[in-house]
Design an enzyme around this catalytic site. Sequence first.
Site, short mmCIF file in Angstrom:
data_model
loop_
_atom_site.label_atom_id
_atom_site.label_comp_id
_atom_site.label_asym_id
_atom_site.label_seq_id
_atom_site.Cartn_x
_atom_site.Cartn_y
_atom_site.Cartn_z
N GLY A 1 13.44 6.87 -47.60
CA GLY A 1 13.19 5.64 -46.85
C GLY A 1 11.77 5.38 -46.40
O GLY A 1 11.43 4.24 -46.08
N GLY B 1 11.86 8.55 -52.43
CA GLY B 1 11.68 7.95 -53.74
C GLY B 1 10.38 7.17 -53.76
O GLY B 1 9.36 7.61 -54.26
N TYR C 1 13.38 -9.56 -53.84
CA TYR C 1 13.21 -9.24 -52.41
C TYR C 1 12.06 -9.99 -51.75
O TYR C 1 11.63 -9.62 -50.66
CB TYR C 1 12.90 -7.75 -52.22
CG TYR C 1 13.75 -6.78 -52.99
CD1 TYR C 1 15.14 -6.73 -52.83
CD2 TYR C 1 13.17 -5.87 -53.87
CE1 TYR C 1 15.89 -5.82 -53.53
CE2 TYR C 1 13.93 -4.95 -54.57
CZ TYR C 1 15.30 -4.94 -54.40
OH TYR C 1 16.05 -4.03 -55.09
N CYS D 1 11.06 -17.36 -68.59
CA CYS D 1 11.49 -18.74 -68.52
C CYS D 1 12.32 -19.02 -67.28
O CYS D 1 13.52 -19.29 -67.35
CB CYS D 1 12.25 -19.10 -69.78
SG CYS D 1 11.18 -19.00 -71.19
N TYR E 1 10.55 1.55 -58.31
CA TYR E 1 11.51 0.48 -58.56
C TYR E 1 10.94 -0.66 -59.40
O TYR E 1 11.34 -1.81 -59.27
CB TYR E 1 12.08 -0.07 -57.23
CG TYR E 1 12.69 1.00 -56.36
CD1 TYR E 1 13.90 1.59 -56.70
CD2 TYR E 1 12.05 1.47 -55.21
CE1 TYR E 1 14.46 2.59 -55.92
CE2 TYR E 1 12.59 2.48 -54.43
CZ TYR E 1 13.80 3.03 -54.79
OH TYR E 1 14.35 4.02 -54.02
N1 LLP Z 1 18.58 8.47 -50.88
C1 LLP Z 1 19.53 7.54 -51.02
C2 LLP Z 1 20.91 7.91 -50.79
C3 LLP Z 1 19.19 6.23 -51.39
O1 LLP Z 1 20.13 5.31 -51.51
C4 LLP Z 1 17.83 5.90 -51.60
C5 LLP Z 1 17.43 4.55 -52.01
C6 LLP Z 1 16.86 6.92 -51.45
C7 LLP Z 1 17.27 8.19 -51.08
C8 LLP Z 1 15.39 6.67 -51.67
O2 LLP Z 1 14.87 5.74 -50.78
P1 LLP Z 1 13.29 5.47 -50.76
O3 LLP Z 1 12.60 6.75 -50.30
O4 LLP Z 1 12.87 5.09 -52.11
O5 LLP Z 1 13.14 4.38 -49.77
N2 LLP Z 1 15.32 -1.33 -55.26
C9 LLP Z 1 14.88 -1.41 -53.89
C10 LLP Z 1 15.09 -0.08 -53.16
C11 LLP Z 1 16.51 0.40 -53.14
C12 LLP Z 1 16.67 1.73 -52.47
C13 LLP Z 1 18.05 2.26 -52.65
N3 LLP Z 1 18.26 3.58 -52.12
C14 LLP Z 1 13.43 -1.85 -53.85
O6 LLP Z 1 12.85 -2.08 -54.90
O7 LLP Z 1 12.85 -2.00 -52.78
#
Ligand code: LLP
Length: 438
Positions: free
Chosen positions: A252, A296, A339, A366, A395
């Site tokens: 997150g 992530g 988003y 398009c 992403y």
């Molecule tokens: N762990 C779980 C259980 C998750 O669902 C996620 C992301 C992460 C870790 C990693 O989160 P991060 O560190 O990347 O914030 N497509 C969206 C983001 C969706 C995130 C979904 N879950 C975007 O492009 O902003």
Amino acid sequence: METPNQNIKPVTTKINEKGNIEIGGCDLVDVAKKHGTPLYIYCEKTIREMAKAYKDAFSSYKKTHFMFASKAFMTKAIVQILSCEGFGFDTVSGGEMYTVKSVLGDLKTCLLNGNNKSEEELNMAIDNNIRLISVDNFLELAMLNRIAKSKNKTVDILLRITPGIECHTHKYIQTGHLDSKFGFDLTQLDEAIESIVEDYKNLNLKGLHAHIGSQIFETKVYYDEVKIMLGEFKRIYDKFGIKLTEMNLGGGLGINYTINDRAPSVYEIAKQIIDSIDKYTEEYNLEKPTICIEPGRSIVGTAGVTLYKVGTSKTIPISNKKYVAVDGGMADNPRPSLYQAVYEAEVVNKRDKNKKEKITIAGRYCESGDILINDVELPELNSNDLLCIYDTGAYGYSMSSNYNRTLKPAVVLLNNGSAKEIVKRQTYNQLVENDMLL
Ligand code: LLP
């Protein structure tokens, strides 16, 4: 101490003697010439520095596991880089597990997570000795126990919970609030545990898993998340006599996409997490659990940029608004249209500060909604100039598509003056290879 997620640009970015942008010691004009555009580019040093920052920030808490959230960017090369940095992998599909397995040979450093895992995916996870499965719901508990029993195996599991924390992020990327499709509501947790104790002898409950959202700028929410999770550890011990040993806090941590963003450093969230563990393990008289952090975006987001070639432009007579079109867009980066994500861009090959103009960067797809950046000030652009959009490392590639039957770009890793293709550009042949004539 600052960490790379607080930069807009990869840590090796500079302007070279030719006046071009350079990343990882490579001139982006040369990289584009050799590998074409659109092109995803990653700075290896930024990825490694970020991974090292996580390890350093949590170094005082020895029982920490790091699992890269594969959904942000999963390819074989990233598995090599991050496993070498001591990271495991949070996976959510057969495809992500398959990629890790094809590099490492098994899934011993992985977790499988997701709200609707298939029987095939659960089989794959168990057969390849996955470290943990995070179980999301009642149906999955029953299915997983049945599969494990048929293999005469016991599977280590976490229960995914929704801790009821709301983060100030886009509503599509909030996950820890109560009305979420993910995980057990806290009021359902006891029923899940009872069923494990009484009926599911092939499941070994190790702990709890939560993820409170993505692109998070607050730090206190991590303190609260630990507090809620350890409160459940205590309650479960008092009621069932079960000592949970594993607490997965999800990912997150946000990154700075624009100069207005204020992402915290990894050290700031590590402090909140460790302080909260110290306080509540003492208050609840609990042993310190193993923790797992699943970042992530913050690992790969800042490291990645996308290169585009400028094509046509158009000025609307009535408003004087100027659109400049590039050779990519919503298929290689759906985040602006999904988003309303905002990015910073720079021209790679010229720096004329005097001739700036306000433009809107349009994609080539398009759809009117295919706009990459609205109203950005850049030096006057002409056809064949190169544009670099920063912070596309998370992403982007992983959510890309073949919309309008365009080809997915290549991915190139830059480091110490070398540019290595880690994903080849798709070919027209690959595009039609699964099509069948009548
Ligand atoms: N762990 C779980 C259980 C998750 O669902 C996620 C992301 C992460 C870790 C990693 O989160 P991060 O560190 O990347 O914030 N497509 C969206 C983001 C969706 C995130 C979904 N879950 C975007 O492009 O902003």
